[in-house]
Design an enzyme around this catalytic site. Structure first.
Site, PDB file in Angstrom:
ATOM      1  N   TYR A  75      20.866 -21.675 -10.386  1.00  0.00           N
ATOM      2  CA  TYR A  75      22.020 -21.244  -9.596  1.00  0.00           C
ATOM      3  C   TYR A  75      23.341 -21.620 -10.252  1.00  0.00           C
ATOM      4  CZ  TYR A  75      19.844 -19.746  -5.193  1.00  0.00           C
ATOM      5  OH  TYR A  75      19.160 -19.056  -4.226  1.00  0.00           O
ATOM      6  N   LYS A  87       6.933 -26.072 -11.262  1.00  0.00           N
ATOM      7  CA  LYS A  87       6.153 -25.162 -12.109  1.00  0.00           C
ATOM      8  C   LYS A  87       6.040 -25.871 -13.454  1.00  0.00           C
ATOM      9  CE  LYS A  87       4.191 -21.163 -13.047  1.00  0.00           C
ATOM     10  NZ  LYS A  87       2.934 -20.701 -12.403  1.00  0.00           N
ATOM     11  N   ASP A 123       3.647 -21.333  -7.194  1.00  0.00           N
ATOM     12  CA  ASP A 123       2.850 -20.154  -6.831  1.00  0.00           C
ATOM     13  C   ASP A 123       1.736 -20.536  -5.843  1.00  0.00           C
ATOM     14  OD1 ASP A 123       1.720 -21.602  -8.907  1.00  0.00           O
ATOM     15  OD2 ASP A 123       1.057 -19.871 -10.062  1.00  0.00           O
ATOM     16  N   ASP A 141      14.790 -21.888  -2.151  1.00  0.00           N
ATOM     17  CA  ASP A 141      15.371 -20.691  -1.538  1.00  0.00           C
ATOM     18  C   ASP A 141      14.256 -19.733  -1.137  1.00  0.00           C
ATOM     19  OD1 ASP A 141      17.363 -18.762  -0.813  1.00  0.00           O
ATOM     20  OD2 ASP A 141      16.906 -17.710  -2.681  1.00  0.00           O
ATOM     21  N   ASP A 148      12.408 -18.993   2.943  1.00  0.00           N
ATOM     22  CA  ASP A 148      12.370 -17.679   3.604  1.00  0.00           C
ATOM     23  C   ASP A 148      10.935 -17.359   4.001  1.00  0.00           C
ATOM     24  OD1 ASP A 148      15.114 -17.179   3.274  1.00  0.00           O
ATOM     25  OD2 ASP A 148      14.766 -15.070   2.768  1.00  0.00           O
TER      26      ASP A 148
HETATM   27  C1  IPM Z   1      20.425 -19.293   1.303  1.00  0.00           C
HETATM   28  C2  IPM Z   1      20.937 -17.975   0.824  1.00  0.00           C
HETATM   29  C3  IPM Z   1      21.905 -18.195  -0.332  1.00  0.00           C
HETATM   30  C4  IPM Z   1      21.145 -18.866  -1.453  1.00  0.00           C
HETATM   31  C5  IPM Z   1      22.606 -16.918  -0.823  1.00  0.00           C
HETATM   32  C6  IPM Z   1      23.350 -16.215   0.284  1.00  0.00           C
HETATM   33  C7  IPM Z   1      23.521 -17.187  -1.995  1.00  0.00           C
HETATM   34  O1  IPM Z   1      19.887 -17.135   0.458  1.00  0.00           O
HETATM   35  O2  IPM Z   1      21.248 -20.139   1.723  1.00  0.00           O
HETATM   36  O3  IPM Z   1      19.215 -19.505   1.281  1.00  0.00           O
HETATM   37  O4  IPM Z   1      20.504 -18.185  -2.281  1.00  0.00           O
HETATM   38  O5  IPM Z   1      21.182 -20.087  -1.534  1.00  0.00           O
HETATM   39 MG    MG Z   2      17.962 -17.913   0.893  1.00  0.00          MG
END
Ligand code: IPM
Ligand code: MG
Length: 357
Positions: free
Chosen positions: A143, A190, A222, A246, A250
């Site tokens: 990042y 990884k 993975d 990240d 999700d």
């Molecule tokens: C999160 C989001 C952010 C990230 C984006 C919006 C830049 O997906 O906070 O998880 O990738 O960190």
């Molecule tokens: Mg995210």
């Protein structure tokens, strides 16, 4: 009674709608417990670009530094998604905030409210009782490394970089949290391929003996993606790098039924930032249907972590639990069996939480 100054930073899209509810909940807590909370607002993301040309204006950053905690919404706008050449982007505001405030630890608790067992696409018998706390490193990795183009733009690169101290400080936070929970830590990397992952694993192995009461395992990212769905209950605390965290969080949000339920805390050495893990969701912006519970639960984390108000925080979580037990849902967590009049919009859901408080 405590005096605290809270900065509200709604950002873009549904960030505006859900953060308004989170703030009302904080207000109610102040009233109920006799605290004095004062508020200010600041711009970030697309709304900040429109107003000032910058995704995170200096004024917003200064207000953040001067506050006791930040209640954050979301950033993003569809107009940038299909324009890879845009130089100023809403997400830059978020990344700059994380870097400038030194928010190196992102805590993402994945806890399924029992009432929402049916809202997930994972089988209830696999899910019941799942309770995971992610520690996602937030200011390093791919990042924040150098990125660019060469070869007339036909080649692109992003550098992933970690230093020992960066891994160590987040690892210590994760070990300490594991001690207060089921005493299990899973470090995700990884290391079979990536050099930063090998450093990551080396650091975890080196400090693990200082926490003999915590059982440590190492998993590849993975395999972790697979195990999260196969057997989410095997995890207690998970610590991982920025990009892996990240993606995995999700995925893990589905364990909690919906992204709309998940709160997060970003902490470091200064002001903490509390935000839903969902994004700006422009597809439902302005419709009044967004689930405000992630913002409400972010407010609960804020009370607990930045203000040390355990009882107040639990009161908020409890109110959410009561609302769900009473059968009220927003669209994202409703199922075929939810009566129409129990499906609430953003504001009505907020009012329900307030009434149980
Ligand atoms: C999160 C989001 C952010 C990230 C984006 C919006 C830049 O997906 O906070 O998880 O990738 O960190
Ligand atoms: Mg995210």
């Amino acid at each position: 009674m405590a005096k605290k100054h809270i900065l509200v930073v709604p950002g873009d899209g549904i960030g505006q709608e859900v953060t308004a509810v989170g703030k009302k909940v904080l207000d109610k807590i102040a009233e109920k417990f006799g605290h004095e909370f004062t508020y200010d607002e600041a711009l970030i993301g697309h709304v900040a670009i429109e107003a000032t040309g910058e995704a995170l204006p200096e004024e917003s950053l200064n207000k953040m530094r001067a506050s006791d905690a930040v209640l954050f919404g979301a950033v993003g706008h569809p107009k940038y998604d299909n324009d890879p050449s845009a130089k100023v982007r809403p997400e830059q505001g978020l990344l700059k905030m994380r870097k400038e405030l030194g928010l190196y630890a992102n805590l993402r608790p994945i806890k399924l409210f029992d009432e929402l067992l049916g809202a997930s696409s994972i089988k209830p018998e696999v899910l019941k009782g799942a309770d995971i706390l992610f520690f996602r490193e937030l200011t390093g990795d791919i990042y924040f490394g150098e990125k660019g183009r060469e070869n007339n733009g036909d080649t692109a690169f992003d550098i992933a970089r970690y230093s020992r101290f960066e891994v160590e400080r987040i690892a210590r936070k994760a070990f300490e949290a594991a001690r207060t929970r089921r005493k299990k830590l899973c470090s995700v990397d990884k290391a079979n391929v990536i050099e930063t992952s090998r450093l990551w694993r080396e650091v975890i192995q080196k400090i693990a003996p200082e926490y003999p009461d915590v059982e440590v395992e190492h998993q590849f990212v993975d395999a972790t993606a697979m195990l999260l769905i196969k057997d989410p209950r095997r995890f207690d605390v998970v610590v991982t790098a920025n990009l892996f965290g990240d993606i995995l969080t999700d995925e893990a949000s589905q364990i909690a039924g919906s992204m709309g339920m998940l709160a997060s805390a970003s902490i470091g050495d200064g002001t903490g930032v509390y935000e839903p893990i969902h994004g700006s969701a422009h597809d439902i912006t302005g419709k009044g249907v967004a689930n405000p519970l992630a913002s409400v639960l972010s407010a609960a984390l804020l009370l607990d972590i930045s203000f040390g108000m355990k009882e107040e925080s639990e009161a908020v979580i409890n109110a959410v639990d009561q609302v769900l037990k009473a059968g009220f849902r927003t669209g994202d967590i409703a199922d075929a069996g939810t009566p129409k009049d129990q499906v609430l919009g953003t504001e009505a859901m907020g009012e329900k939480v307030l009434s149980y408080l």
